[in-house]
Design an enzyme around this catalytic site. Structure first.
Site, PDB file in Angstrom:
ATOM      1  N   HIS A   1      34.503  36.831  34.425  1.00 58.97           N
ATOM      2  CA  HIS A   1      35.679  36.342  35.156  1.00 58.97           C
ATOM      3  C   HIS A   1      36.439  37.549  35.700  1.00 58.97           C
ATOM      4  CE1 HIS A   1      37.745  37.612  31.566  1.00 58.97           C
ATOM      5  NE2 HIS A   1      37.149  36.684  30.816  1.00 58.97           N
TER       6      HIS A   1
ATOM      7  N   HIS B   1      36.849  40.671  33.450  1.00 62.97           N
ATOM      8  CA  HIS B   1      35.665  41.535  33.433  1.00 62.97           C
ATOM      9  C   HIS B   1      35.531  42.287  34.765  1.00 62.97           C
ATOM     10  CE1 HIS B   1      34.331  38.125  30.682  1.00 62.97           C
ATOM     11  NE2 HIS B   1      34.296  39.163  29.886  1.00 62.97           N
TER      12      HIS B   1
ATOM     13  N   GLY C   1      39.043  45.849  27.368  1.00 63.26           N
ATOM     14  CA  GLY C   1      40.287  45.231  27.808  1.00 63.26           C
ATOM     15  C   GLY C   1      41.368  45.263  26.737  1.00 63.26           C
TER      16      GLY C   1
ATOM     17  N   LYS D   1      43.394  43.043  26.498  1.00 62.09           N
ATOM     18  CA  LYS D   1      43.435  41.644  26.060  1.00 62.09           C
ATOM     19  C   LYS D   1      43.014  41.502  24.593  1.00 62.09           C
ATOM     20  CE  LYS D   1      42.447  37.047  26.319  1.00 62.09           C
ATOM     21  NZ  LYS D   1      41.410  36.926  25.337  1.00 62.09           N
ATOM     22  N   ASP D   2      41.986  42.273  24.210  1.00 64.27           N
ATOM     23  CA  ASP D   2      41.517  42.273  22.825  1.00 64.27           C
ATOM     24  C   ASP D   2      41.986  43.573  22.177  1.00 64.27           C
ATOM     25  OD1 ASP D   2      39.609  39.807  22.773  1.00 64.27           O
ATOM     26  OD2 ASP D   2      39.153  40.863  24.623  1.00 64.27           O
TER      27      ASP D   2
ATOM     28  N   SER E   1      40.292  34.252  30.031  1.00 67.82           N
ATOM     29  CA  SER E   1      39.343  34.325  28.923  1.00 67.82           C
ATOM     30  C   SER E   1      38.182  33.387  29.219  1.00 67.82           C
ATOM     31  CB  SER E   1      40.029  33.881  27.625  1.00 67.82           C
ATOM     32  OG  SER E   1      39.053  33.539  26.652  1.00 67.82           O
TER      33      SER E   1
ATOM     34  N   ARG F   1      36.911  31.520  27.236  1.00 68.57           N
ATOM     35  CA  ARG F   1      37.146  30.260  26.527  1.00 68.57           C
ATOM     36  C   ARG F   1      38.089  29.320  27.290  1.00 68.57           C
ATOM     37  NH1 ARG F   1      36.573  34.030  22.362  1.00 68.57           N
ATOM     38  NH2 ARG F   1      34.921  33.497  20.881  1.00 68.57           N
TER      39      ARG F   1
END
Ligand code: AMP
Length: 283
Positions: free
Chosen positions: A37, A40, A150, A152-153, A188, A190
């Protein structure tokens, strides 16, 4: 139409090594689990700007899933992934089978200790052993100068950086900012599994982070008060079921009583079966 750039594909350890022998340096590596996405894409584009050769890896790593249903339901979108890699100018995509990453007899686990005791590590037993182990294998296989991860994590980023430093893996670990949808939801793989109602509710994570940020900007330094600000914001959304909220020291991830320096706000929130995480560093 101009010819679309097509990355080479390697599916074996030997194929990856052969494809990278003599490749122009530096090499930039972007490890992913596919279902690519715009988050990435930002990593791939940054790697493209900063390196002569860009390698993306796509491997849904069973070792890092603590939940078999989550692994089975993890989205797999190979054709779309290759198209995104092509658009981002990736040179080589490593898409190994499980036996290539973990050959028969594989018997090693990489465990990062203190950094994995809280947050995701506490709620997903074994998760970071899986992450650290697979990333160690991938970094060693690729021999890249740089690898992109990222924000994000956030805990994963710290764990990977620690692991690479401790094991003397000479790849520089580079952090990339979290990419969000227009409504603030961190992108994400998910997210596609959310129902429309859950998707509409999910930006509450970002709202909760922003609520605590507003308190921080107004001078609040109590960990409990900042955690409360996040929980209060999450409580306004009935579909959101918070698993944890955290105010932690950004380097150690220890929970903060009274902040004396920067902090990392983070949280995990369930929407039915789907578990979303988000974070916001405050300085
Ligand atoms: P994943 O495929 O989910 O394992 O993610 C692969 C890499 O992409 C990891 O380094 C993630 O932190 C990063 N990533 C995932 N989502 C985002 C996002 N929304 N913004 C920035 N990086 C991301």
């Amino acid at each position: 139409m101009p010819d679309q750039h097509r990355p080479r594909i390697a599916t074996t350890r030997a194929g990856l090594r052969a494809a990278l022998a003599g490749a122009p340096r530096p090499i930039g590596l972007v490890p992913t689990m596919g279902a690519l996405h715009d988050g990435h894409r930002a990593l791939l584009e940054r790697a493209r700007r900063e390196n002569a050769t860009v390698v993306a890896t796509i491997f849904v790593n069973p070792m890092q899933f603590d939940n078999a249903a989550d692994l089975a339901a993890y989205p797999r979108t190979e054709a779309g992934d290759l198209a995104i890699c092509g658009e981002a100018g990736v040179d080589l995509v490593f898409m190994p089978g499980g036996d290539e990453v973990y050959p028969p007899g594989f018997d090693t686990t990489v465990h990062v200790d203190r950094l994995t005791r809280g947050l995701e590590g506490e709620h997903r037993p074994g998760h970071f052993d899986g992450v650290a182990t697979v990333v160690a294998v991938l970094l060693n296989l690729a021999g890249a100068e740089r690898a992109y991860f990222g924000q994000k994590d956030a805990q994963q980023l710290l764990v990977v950086r620690r692991m690479a430093a401790d094991l003397a893996i000479p790849t520089e670990v580079i952090a990339c900012p979290t990419v969000r949808d227009r409504d603030g939801l961190a992108i994400s793989s998910r997210n596609v599994r959310l129902t429309p109602a859950q998707r509409a509710a999910a930006p509450v994570l970002h709202r909760a982070l922003r609520a605590a940020e507003a308190a921080w900007r107004a001078g609040e330094r109590s960990g409990d008060a900042l955690r409360r600000a996040m929980l209060d914001a999450l409580a306004a959304e009935p579909l959101a079921d918070p698993e944890y909220v955290s105010v932690a020291e950004p380097a150690t991830l220890r929970e903060v009583d009274e902040a004396t320096g920067p902090v990392l706000l983070s949280m995990a929130v369930r929407f039915g079966e789907i578990r979303l995480i988000d974070n916001l560093p405050l300085a």
